[in-house]
Design a protein around this motif. Structure first.
Motif, short mmCIF file in Angstrom:
data_model
loop_
_atom_site.label_atom_id
_atom_site.label_comp_id
_atom_site.label_asym_id
_atom_site.label_seq_id
_atom_site.Cartn_x
_atom_site.Cartn_y
_atom_site.Cartn_z
N LEU B 11 0.85 -1.18 0.00
CA LEU B 11 0.00 0.00 0.00
C LEU B 11 0.89 1.23 0.00
CD1 LEU B 11 -2.90 1.12 0.21
CD2 LEU B 11 -2.68 0.97 2.70
N VAL B 12 0.65 2.11 -0.95
CA VAL B 12 1.40 3.36 -1.03
C VAL B 12 0.43 4.51 -0.78
CG1 VAL B 12 2.84 4.86 -2.44
CG2 VAL B 12 3.03 2.37 -2.67
N ARG B 14 0.24 8.90 0.25
CA ARG B 14 0.93 10.18 0.42
C ARG B 14 0.63 10.69 1.83
NH1 ARG B 14 3.19 11.75 -4.09
NH2 ARG B 14 2.42 10.96 -6.07
N ARG B 15 1.52 11.51 2.31
CA ARG B 15 1.34 12.08 3.65
C ARG B 15 -0.02 12.74 3.76
NH1 ARG B 15 6.23 15.98 4.48
NH2 ARG B 15 6.05 16.01 2.22
N GLY B 16 -0.71 12.47 4.83
CA GLY B 16 -2.03 13.07 5.06
C GLY B 16 -3.19 12.19 4.64
N GLN B 17 -2.93 11.17 3.83
CA GLN B 17 -4.01 10.28 3.41
C GLN B 17 -4.30 9.24 4.50
OE1 GLN B 17 -2.45 8.83 -0.44
NE2 GLN B 17 -3.97 10.15 -1.47
N GLU B 18 -5.34 8.46 4.24
CA GLU B 18 -5.70 7.39 5.18
C GLU B 18 -5.23 6.05 4.63
OE1 GLU B 18 -9.70 7.12 7.24
OE2 GLU B 18 -9.87 5.34 5.95
N ALA B 19 -4.78 5.19 5.53
CA ALA B 19 -4.44 3.81 5.15
C ALA B 19 -5.39 2.87 5.87
CB ALA B 19 -3.01 3.50 5.54
N ARG B 20 -5.90 1.92 5.12
CA ARG B 20 -6.83 0.94 5.70
C ARG B 20 -6.31 -0.45 5.37
NH1 ARG B 20 -13.29 1.74 5.69
NH2 ARG B 20 -12.57 3.84 6.16
N LEU B 21 -5.98 -1.21 6.41
CA LEU B 21 -5.39 -2.52 6.26
C LEU B 21 -6.41 -3.56 6.74
CD1 LEU B 21 -3.06 -0.39 6.53
CD2 LEU B 21 -1.69 -2.20 7.52
N ARG B 22 -6.54 -4.64 5.96
CA ARG B 22 -7.55 -5.65 6.28
C ARG B 22 -6.93 -6.99 6.64
NH1 ARG B 22 -9.15 -2.51 2.34
NH2 ARG B 22 -11.21 -1.52 2.40
N ARG B 84 5.44 9.88 7.26
CA ARG B 84 6.49 9.01 6.74
C ARG B 84 6.89 7.94 7.75
NH1 ARG B 84 9.46 13.19 3.50
NH2 ARG B 84 8.45 13.05 1.45
N GLY B 85 6.84 8.29 9.02
CA GLY B 85 7.22 7.35 10.08
C GLY B 85 6.27 6.17 10.22
N ASP B 86 5.12 6.23 9.55
CA ASP B 86 4.20 5.09 9.59
C ASP B 86 4.62 3.99 8.61
OD1 ASP B 86 1.35 7.34 9.87
OD2 ASP B 86 2.62 6.46 11.44
N SER B 87 5.57 4.27 7.74
CA SER B 87 6.04 3.28 6.78
C SER B 87 6.62 2.08 7.54
CB SER B 87 7.12 3.87 5.87
OG SER B 87 6.57 4.91 5.07
N ALA B 88 6.07 0.92 7.27
CA ALA B 88 6.47 -0.30 7.98
C ALA B 88 5.69 -1.46 7.38
CB ALA B 88 6.17 -0.19 9.47
N ALA B 89 6.00 -2.66 7.87
CA ALA B 89 5.18 -3.84 7.56
C ALA B 89 4.24 -4.05 8.74
CB ALA B 89 6.05 -5.06 7.35
N THR B 112 1.10 -6.50 5.39
CA THR B 112 0.88 -5.39 4.45
C THR B 112 2.05 -4.43 4.61
OG1 THR B 112 -1.55 -5.47 4.51
CG2 THR B 112 -0.54 -3.37 3.89
N ARG B 113 2.70 -4.17 3.49
CA ARG B 113 3.83 -3.24 3.52
C ARG B 113 3.36 -1.85 3.11
NH1 ARG B 113 4.86 -8.08 3.62
NH2 ARG B 113 6.75 -8.88 4.62
N LEU B 114 3.36 -0.95 4.08
CA LEU B 114 2.87 0.41 3.88
C LEU B 114 4.05 1.33 3.59
CD1 LEU B 114 0.68 2.65 4.00
CD2 LEU B 114 1.15 2.77 6.46
N THR B 115 3.96 2.05 2.51
CA THR B 115 4.96 3.07 2.17
C THR B 115 4.28 4.41 2.11
OG1 THR B 115 6.23 1.47 0.86
CG2 THR B 115 6.70 3.81 0.51
N VAL B 116 4.78 5.36 2.86
CA VAL B 116 4.22 6.71 2.86
C VAL B 116 5.20 7.64 2.16
CG1 VAL B 116 3.38 8.63 4.28
CG2 VAL B 116 3.00 6.26 5.02
N LEU B 117 4.73 8.23 1.08
CA LEU B 117 5.60 9.12 0.29
C LEU B 117 5.60 10.54 0.83
CD1 LEU B 117 4.56 7.88 -3.26
CD2 LEU B 117 6.50 7.13 -1.86
#
Lengths: 111, 117
Positions: B11-12, B14-22, B84-89, B112-117
């Protein structure tokens, strides 16, 4: 609370040699000790576990020993193969929901 | 991994967006755990849930992070306003219900590998 320490952080062995990873735990109430193997890009996979009512358990090339008095447990891999290369995590559980993991050991098996 | 499913796998944001992991647990498992793993580091416990209940969220940041495990459907880990610090598995694990054999054994999903640009 429970604390699990794992050593070494990195281990390099020649193919065919044995590898030993050691863990210590702090909570004497811990009674369940699983070991996980994590390959690159994958989730941790349970490879063996031991409960406090036994001192040793073996599954083919993998064995785990438990010393409740000293509060330490170890993973032994014999006749190592390149596909054993991975990160290994030990863990301890007191019978409730919380499993505390060690920091991991990166094992390299050189062909 | 005994059947725990996670999506998306990557999951990629951008800063400020929401990430939803299932996370869909092993069939019949009623306990779900979420862990975070930074590169070259161990597994950090975030939250433990049973169906419709959060049992322990002591490892989850108080702000921007939330988790749920509804009566029907997968467990969701939600990260709002990602940085950016939320980038992790992020790994999910499940275990059998209380009273069932092996209730203390956790089975992990692929992450889920999250990358925050």
């Amino acid at each position: 609370g429970e604390n699990v320490e794992q050593h070494p952080s990195t281990l390099s062995v020649q193919e065919g040699d044995s590898a030993v990873i050691k863990c210590t735990y702090s909570d004497s109430a811990s009674n369940y000790f699983p070991w996980y193997k994590q390959e690159l890009g994958k989730g941790p996979q349970l490879i063996i576990d031991i409960r406090s009512n036994v001192g040793e358990k073996k599954d083919q090339r993998i064995a785990v020993t438990l010393n409740k008095t000293a509060k330490h447990f170890s993973l032994h891999i014999t006749e190592t193969q390149p596909e054993d290369s991975a990160v290994y995590f030990c863990a301890a559980n007191t019978g409730g929901f919380k499993t505390i993991f060690g920091a991991g050991t990166r094992l390299f098996v050189k062909a | 991994n005994a059947g725990v499913m996670q999506n998306p796998r990557h999951l990629v944001r951008r800063r400020g967006q929401e990430a939803r992991l299932r996370c869909s647990p092993v069939k019949g498992h009623s306990h779900v755990y979420w862990y975070r793993q930074l590169p070259e580091e161990g597994l950090k416990f975030m939250v433990y849930l049973q169906k419709e209940n959060i049992i322990d969220e002591s490892g989850m940041p108080k702000e921007r992070f939330s988790a749920e495990f509804p009566k029907e459907g997968p467990s969701i880990l939600r990260i709002q306003q990602v940085v950016r610090g939320d980038s992790a598995a992020y790994f999910c694990a499940s275990s059998p219900p209380q009273g069932a054999p092996g209730t203390d054994t956790q089975y992990f999903g692929p992450g889920t590998r999250l990358t925050v640009l």
